[in-house]
Design an enzyme around this catalytic site. Structure first.
Site, mmCIF file in Angstrom:
data_model
loop_
_atom_site.group_PDB
_atom_site.id
_atom_site.type_symbol
_atom_site.label_atom_id
_atom_site.label_comp_id
_atom_site.label_asym_id
_atom_site.label_seq_id
_atom_site.Cartn_x
_atom_site.Cartn_y
_atom_site.Cartn_z
ATOM 1 N N ASP A 223 46.245 35.182 40.192
ATOM 2 C CA ASP A 223 45.824 34.619 38.904
ATOM 3 C C ASP A 223 45.338 33.183 39.050
ATOM 4 O O ASP A 223 45.747 32.469 39.969
ATOM 5 C CB ASP A 223 47.024 34.680 37.932
ATOM 6 N N HIS B 133 36.306 33.182 41.273
ATOM 7 C CA HIS B 133 36.512 34.498 41.893
ATOM 8 C C HIS B 133 35.946 34.492 43.314
ATOM 9 O O HIS B 133 36.531 35.051 44.235
ATOM 10 C CB HIS B 133 35.839 35.593 41.064
ATOM 11 N N LEU C 193 48.609 47.349 58.587
ATOM 12 C CA LEU C 193 48.850 46.990 57.182
ATOM 13 C C LEU C 193 48.145 47.959 56.229
ATOM 14 O O LEU C 193 46.967 48.270 56.410
ATOM 15 C CB LEU C 193 48.313 45.566 56.944
#
Ligand code: FPP
Length: 253
Positions: A22, A39, A133
């Site tokens: 956020d 972003h 991962l």
């Protein structure tokens, strides 16, 4: 930075870390820039955190990249985010493969534009043989959507005689969630000083340790992740038991 990494206890890593990324918009606005600029810089943090997680040996990393509610943002921001997402994934596939990262997506994929669905499907297929991962992107995701979907599908399966309602337990229910293949996160991080869960993994976060930081996502880098993990490692996880019971379990008695 090296020092903090060394302070992370590699024997007690969380298996699954979930992050609400956020503060991109505010970070950009503070600099007098367009929200998309935030972003754009957020992508660098995604790269850093994926890399740090893979290096540490974290098994699952879930990133909340786009919520169901984010569709209500101005069209220009939604379009910009979709393009950024698709371009980033396209550019990073080689790197993901090199780092042995397997990509997954959770959320309502049918809401995404066709070009984004196609790119994601391709990236998922191209990384499907990796076993390092697991990078789980929550896209067009919200927990209430997921839970209602699960209830609907359970209803269909009951109607079709595939399951008996008497036998529904936590394990059955988890199988109907979009996270059915992943363990619950032990650690959930939210950046930018907001103290909310915002419709993210409501069922799966039942026992997760929550970590909030004022750092906005574009500034959240490897050392911030190490700090969060060290903080998590200094907590006592009790799962409703007493501290004494837990210390007995940890010491094997
Ligand atoms: C929250 O900041 C962030 C998002 C809604 C999008 C997160 C997306 C990225 C980091 C880039 C996507 C790329 C990949 C590869 C995942 P906000 O806009 O809600 O910030 P604000 O609260 O300050 O407005």
């Amino acid at each position: 930075m090296e020092d903090l990494q060394q302070k992370v206890n590699k024997q007690r890593l969380p298996k699954h870390i979930a992050i609400i990324m956020d503060g991109n918009g505010r970070w950009a606005e503070e600099k007098g820039e367009d929200r998309l600029f935030g972003h754009f810089h957020g992508v660098n943090s995604v790269r850093s955190i994926v890399e740090a997680s893979a290096e540490l040996g974290i098994q699952y990393l879930t990133l909340y990249a786009f919520s169901t509610e984010n569709w209500d943002r101005p069209q220009q921001e939604v379009d910009g985010l979709m393009t950024l997402l698709v371009e980033t994934i396209h550019k990073e596939i080689a790197e993901l493969n090199e780092k042995n990262v397997k990509l997954h997506v959770i959320g309502d994929m049918t809401m995404l534009p066709d070009f984004a669905q196609a790119e994601l499907k391709e990236a998922i297929a191209l990384t499907s043989n990796n076993n390092g991962l697991n990078l789980i992107m929550a896209l067009s995701y919200s927990s209430r959507w997921e839970l209602i979907n699960a209830v609907k599908n359970i209803g269909f399966d009951v109607k079709a005689g595939k399951i008996n309602p008497e036998n529904i337990n936590q394990e059955t229910f988890s199988q109907y969630l979009s996270t059915s293949n992943f363990p619950d996160p032990e650690l959930m991080i939210r950046t930018s000083g907001e103290y909310r869960i915002s419709n993210f993994l409501l069922y799966q976060l039942a026992y997760s340790e929550l970590y909030f930081t004022n750092t906005c996502w574009p500034d959240f880098k490897k050392e911030n992740l190490y700090e969060a993990i060290i903080d998590y490692q200094n907590r006592e996880r009790r799962f409703g038991k007493t501290g004494k019971q837990i210390s007995h379990i940890e010491h094997g008695s």
